[in-house]
Design a protein around this motif. Structure first.
Motif, PDB file in Angstrom:
ATOM      1  N   GLY A  56       0.787  -1.226   0.000  1.00  0.00           N
ATOM      2  CA  GLY A  56       0.000   0.000   0.000  1.00  0.00           C
ATOM      3  C   GLY A  56       0.815   1.269   0.000  1.00  0.00           C
ATOM      4  O   GLY A  56       0.243   2.363  -0.099  1.00  0.00           O
ATOM      5  N   ARG A  57       2.123   1.170   0.097  1.00  0.00           N
ATOM      6  CA  ARG A  57       2.962   2.361   0.083  1.00  0.00           C
ATOM      7  C   ARG A  57       3.336   2.744  -1.346  1.00  0.00           C
ATOM      8  O   ARG A  57       3.245   1.932  -2.278  1.00  0.00           O
ATOM      9  CB  ARG A  57       4.228   2.125   0.915  1.00  0.00           C
ATOM     10  N   VAL A  58       3.786   3.986  -1.522  1.00  0.00           N
ATOM     11  CA  VAL A  58       4.104   4.504  -2.856  1.00  0.00           C
ATOM     12  C   VAL A  58       5.595   4.328  -3.124  1.00  0.00           C
ATOM     13  O   VAL A  58       6.438   4.823  -2.365  1.00  0.00           O
ATOM     14  CB  VAL A  58       3.719   5.990  -2.977  1.00  0.00           C
ATOM     15  N   LEU A  59       5.914   3.628  -4.187  1.00  0.00           N
ATOM     16  CA  LEU A  59       7.303   3.377  -4.551  1.00  0.00           C
ATOM     17  C   LEU A  59       7.988   4.686  -4.923  1.00  0.00           C
ATOM     18  O   LEU A  59       7.483   5.461  -5.734  1.00  0.00           O
ATOM     19  CB  LEU A  59       7.355   2.392  -5.712  1.00  0.00           C
ATOM     20  N   ALA A  60       9.171   4.914  -4.331  1.00  0.00           N
ATOM     21  CA  ALA A  60       9.856   6.191  -4.523  1.00  0.00           C
ATOM     22  C   ALA A  60      10.776   6.196  -5.736  1.00  0.00           C
ATOM     23  O   ALA A  60      10.991   7.243  -6.357  1.00  0.00           O
ATOM     24  CB  ALA A  60      10.660   6.546  -3.264  1.00  0.00           C
ATOM     25  N   HIS A  61      11.349   5.058  -6.084  1.00  0.00           N
ATOM     26  CA  HIS A  61      12.293   4.970  -7.202  1.00  0.00           C
ATOM     27  C   HIS A  61      11.963   3.751  -8.053  1.00  0.00           C
ATOM     28  O   HIS A  61      11.384   2.772  -7.570  1.00  0.00           O
ATOM     29  CB  HIS A  61      13.739   4.856  -6.697  1.00  0.00           C
ATOM     30  N   ASP A  62      12.388   3.813  -9.304  1.00  0.00           N
ATOM     31  CA  ASP A  62      12.251   2.638 -10.165  1.00  0.00           C
ATOM     32  C   ASP A  62      13.037   1.473  -9.567  1.00  0.00           C
ATOM     33  O   ASP A  62      14.127   1.656  -9.000  1.00  0.00           O
ATOM     34  CB  ASP A  62      12.797   2.921 -11.569  1.00  0.00           C
ATOM     35  N   ILE A  63      12.495   0.275  -9.700  1.00  0.00           N
ATOM     36  CA  ILE A  63      13.199  -0.927  -9.282  1.00  0.00           C
ATOM     37  C   ILE A  63      13.702  -1.643 -10.526  1.00  0.00           C
ATOM     38  O   ILE A  63      12.902  -2.050 -11.379  1.00  0.00           O
ATOM     39  CB  ILE A  63      12.282  -1.868  -8.473  1.00  0.00           C
ATOM     40  N   ILE A  64      15.018  -1.777 -10.638  1.00  0.00           N
ATOM     41  CA  ILE A  64      15.638  -2.433 -11.787  1.00  0.00           C
ATOM     42  C   ILE A  64      16.025  -3.855 -11.389  1.00  0.00           C
ATOM     43  O   ILE A  64      16.652  -4.075 -10.353  1.00  0.00           O
ATOM     44  CB  ILE A  64      16.890  -1.665 -12.258  1.00  0.00           C
ATOM     45  N   ALA A 170      13.263  -2.626 -16.012  1.00  0.00           N
ATOM     46  CA  ALA A 170      12.513  -1.994 -14.924  1.00  0.00           C
ATOM     47  C   ALA A 170      11.405  -2.935 -14.475  1.00  0.00           C
ATOM     48  O   ALA A 170      10.498  -3.257 -15.250  1.00  0.00           O
ATOM     49  CB  ALA A 170      11.938  -0.661 -15.373  1.00  0.00           C
ATOM     50  N   ALA A 171      11.488  -3.383 -13.222  1.00  0.00           N
ATOM     51  CA  ALA A 171      10.467  -4.277 -12.682  1.00  0.00           C
ATOM     52  C   ALA A 171       9.227  -3.499 -12.264  1.00  0.00           C
ATOM     53  O   ALA A 171       8.100  -3.900 -12.543  1.00  0.00           O
ATOM     54  CB  ALA A 171      11.032  -5.052 -11.496  1.00  0.00           C
ATOM     55  N   LEU A 172       9.429  -2.384 -11.576  1.00  0.00           N
ATOM     56  CA  LEU A 172       8.348  -1.509 -11.134  1.00  0.00           C
ATOM     57  C   LEU A 172       8.814  -0.071 -11.278  1.00  0.00           C
ATOM     58  O   LEU A 172       9.993   0.237 -11.072  1.00  0.00           O
ATOM     59  CB  LEU A 172       7.978  -1.792  -9.670  1.00  0.00           C
ATOM     60  N   GLN A 173       7.878   0.821 -11.578  1.00  0.00           N
ATOM     61  CA  GLN A 173       8.228   2.220 -11.765  1.00  0.00           C
ATOM     62  C   GLN A 173       7.805   3.054 -10.567  1.00  0.00           C
ATOM     63  O   GLN A 173       6.814   2.756  -9.888  1.00  0.00           O
ATOM     64  CB  GLN A 173       7.576   2.760 -13.035  1.00  0.00           C
ATOM     65  N   ALA A 174       8.586   4.088 -10.303  1.00  0.00           N
ATOM     66  CA  ALA A 174       8.280   5.004  -9.203  1.00  0.00           C
ATOM     67  C   ALA A 174       6.859   5.529  -9.351  1.00  0.00           C
ATOM     68  O   ALA A 174       6.377   5.769 -10.462  1.00  0.00           O
ATOM     69  CB  ALA A 174       9.275   6.161  -9.194  1.00  0.00           C
ATOM     70  N   VAL A 196      10.283   3.792  -0.358  1.00  0.00           N
ATOM     71  CA  VAL A 196       8.937   4.343  -0.501  1.00  0.00           C
ATOM     72  C   VAL A 196       8.914   5.776   0.002  1.00  0.00           C
ATOM     73  O   VAL A 196       9.747   6.186   0.811  1.00  0.00           O
ATOM     74  CB  VAL A 196       7.899   3.500   0.291  1.00  0.00           C
ATOM     75  N   ARG A 197       7.945   6.537  -0.496  1.00  0.00           N
ATOM     76  CA  ARG A 197       7.752   7.890   0.027  1.00  0.00           C
ATOM     77  C   ARG A 197       7.102   7.793   1.405  1.00  0.00           C
ATOM     78  O   ARG A 197       6.328   6.876   1.669  1.00  0.00           O
ATOM     79  CB  ARG A 197       6.889   8.713  -0.917  1.00  0.00           C
ATOM     80  N   ARG A 198       7.444   8.742   2.256  1.00  0.00           N
ATOM     81  CA  ARG A 198       6.823   8.718   3.574  1.00  0.00           C
ATOM     82  C   ARG A 198       5.320   8.900   3.424  1.00  0.00           C
ATOM     83  O   ARG A 198       4.830   9.428   2.425  1.00  0.00           O
ATOM     84  CB  ARG A 198       7.404   9.803   4.480  1.00  0.00           C
ATOM     85  N   ARG A 199       4.590   8.444   4.417  1.00  0.00           N
ATOM     86  CA  ARG A 199       3.138   8.550   4.357  1.00  0.00           C
ATOM     87  C   ARG A 199       2.714  10.016   4.376  1.00  0.00           C
ATOM     88  O   ARG A 199       3.283  10.833   5.109  1.00  0.00           O
ATOM     89  CB  ARG A 199       2.499   7.844   5.549  1.00  0.00           C
TER      90      ARG A 199
END
Length: 433
Positions: A56-64, A170-174, A196-199
């Motif tokens: 449920g958190r927001v991904l902050a950076h792309d995951i390679i 890229a597995a997942l994008q920010a 992840v970005r802080r809540r």
């Protein structure tokens, strides 16, 4: 707030100049949405979370991906691995059995032409073999495996290395709100933590001398405050940090104290009540005094009055959403404007809510020139289409209609009346409300 300083953010006047036909006294829903999207800042702080805590958190950076997934060619079936070149065209094929390949182990033997290997799902394909025949298509006798003609073609039932994810891809994008499948995929890459970005922190309160909190006695003319509980539920679904400031009386000092506390502790402030055009109360005055606020009449029903802008206290700034006081209008304006704005502030990539096309069970009267949201009950018809039946009276104070409904019928700005049997867009509540 770790977002840009107020001086670095566009002003209401600057954004208004970019909105074609901007009129705060007759603002279309799409214009208000465009305005808000241009105005809200994004949370900047990033933290590393254990993978199981990141749902449920927001991904902050792309995951390679640092590896190929899967790492090797492997079998998609329990069966027999073979060379496609050994298959006989139009005739059964019989192959000598050279051994067995298990998942988690590399088959070390040499497989000659005309031979096959018993293989399990997920096992690495033996060198030189490129096809798997499912075991149910075969017969085995005296160390030989026979398969009928045409049951497999070269390359069948083989999963290629990197087929799911290739190294460097890229597995997942920010900006993605992480879902259970994302958590599993990150685990498949061997990641123990994720950035992840802080809540987002959201403060909210209700205004009005007539409101009472649950547990307090109801004097004549008073009502229990339901809006705060509704807002709490809607915000909880978004996974934000909550600051409930309760019911605030229509008193300048109390209102200013509530706004200052909200600004100093949250990124966004949501109020309900006290924003009606021409209303002689203190809420609008305090909003305007503490910041830069636009008071809108939006061409929509329910939810016409709304305040939007930013308020500040002691050097900290928060985005303000001043919602109407009627319970249904609170929910409609939240989903029309606030939900997407809060997700954008949290760093999530914007995604429009999906609309369902449904056939109305009754005629619906409407004039072009405003967006209307009516409560409906959607069900599957015998012919497979979706049908929608309105819940009855559509007054903005009838909160029970939102509880009975399972979706909002969205009648768009330029749309006119709809005949019985006509099709309308419906915003389903499932997973939302």
């Amino acid at each position: 707030m770790d977002s840009p300083t107020p001086s670095a953010l566009p002003s209401i006047e600057q954004i208004a100049s970019c909105i074609a036909g901007y009129d705060p006294n007759a603002l279309a829903v799409a214009q208000a949405q465009d305005f808000i999207a241009r105005f809200v800042p994004k949370v900047g702080a990033v933290e590393q979370l254990a993978l199981r805590s990141a749902l449920g958190r927001v991904l902050a950076h792309d995951i390679i991906s640092p590896i190929d997934v899967p790492a090797h060619d492997n079998s998609a079936m329990d069966g027999y691995a073979l060379r496609g070149a050994d298959l006989r065209d139009g005739q059964p094929t019989t192959l000598r059995l050279a051994g067995t390949g298990f998942a988690g182990q590399q088959f070390e033997g040499r497989v000659a032409a005309g031979e096959c290997v018993r293989i399990m799902t997920g096992a690495v394909m033996p060198a030189g073999l490129d096809t798997v025949v499912p075991q149910e298509f075969t017969s085995v006798a005296d160390g030989a495996v026979t398969l009928p003609a045409g049951v497999v073609r070269t390359g069948d039932n083989r999963r290629l290395a990197g087929e799911d994810l290739a190294r460097g891809e890229a597995a997942l994008q920010a900006g993605r709100v992480l879902r259970p499948a994302d958590i599993g995929m990150l685990a498949s890459l061997g990641r123990a933590e994720v950035p992840v970005r802080r809540r987002l922190r959201v403060a909210f309160f209700s205004t009005g001398d007539e409101l009472r909190s649950i547990g307090e006695p109801l004097e004549a003319g008073c009502v229990y405050d339901s809006n705060r509980y509704t807002i709490h539920g809607m915000l909880t679904r978004l996974g934000v940090e909550l600051l409930d400031l309760g019911v605030v009386r229509d008193d300048p000092a109390a209102l200013e104290a509530a706004f200052r506390s909200a600004c100093e502790n949250a990124d966004a402030v949501i109020t309900s009540g006290g924003v009606s055009v021409g209303e002689a109360d203190h809420t609008k005055q305090v909003m305007a005094r503490l910041g830069e606020v636009a008071f809108w009449r939006i061409a929509m029903r329910p939810g016409r009055p709304m305040a939007f802008g930013r308020v500040a206290s002691n050097g900290r700034t928060a985005v303000l959403f001043g919602l109407p006081g009627n319970p249904v209008a609170v929910m409609v304006t939240f989903y029309a404007f606030v939900r997407d704005a809060l997700l954008a502030m949290a760093g999530a990539t914007p995604q429009s809510l999906p609309l369902l096309r449904a056939r109305t069970a009754e005629a619906i009267r409407k004039k072009p020139g405003r967006t209307e949201y009516q409560r409906g009950i959607v069900s599957r018809a015998a012919d497979g289409d979706w049908d929608v039946q309105l819940t009855g009276a559509q007054g903005s104070g009838i909160l029970r209609s939102m509880s009975v409904a399972n979706g909002l019928v969205v009648l768009h700005h330029e749309q006119a009346s709809v005949e019985r049997g006509g099709y309308v867009d419906v915003l389903p509540f499932d997973g939302l409300v």
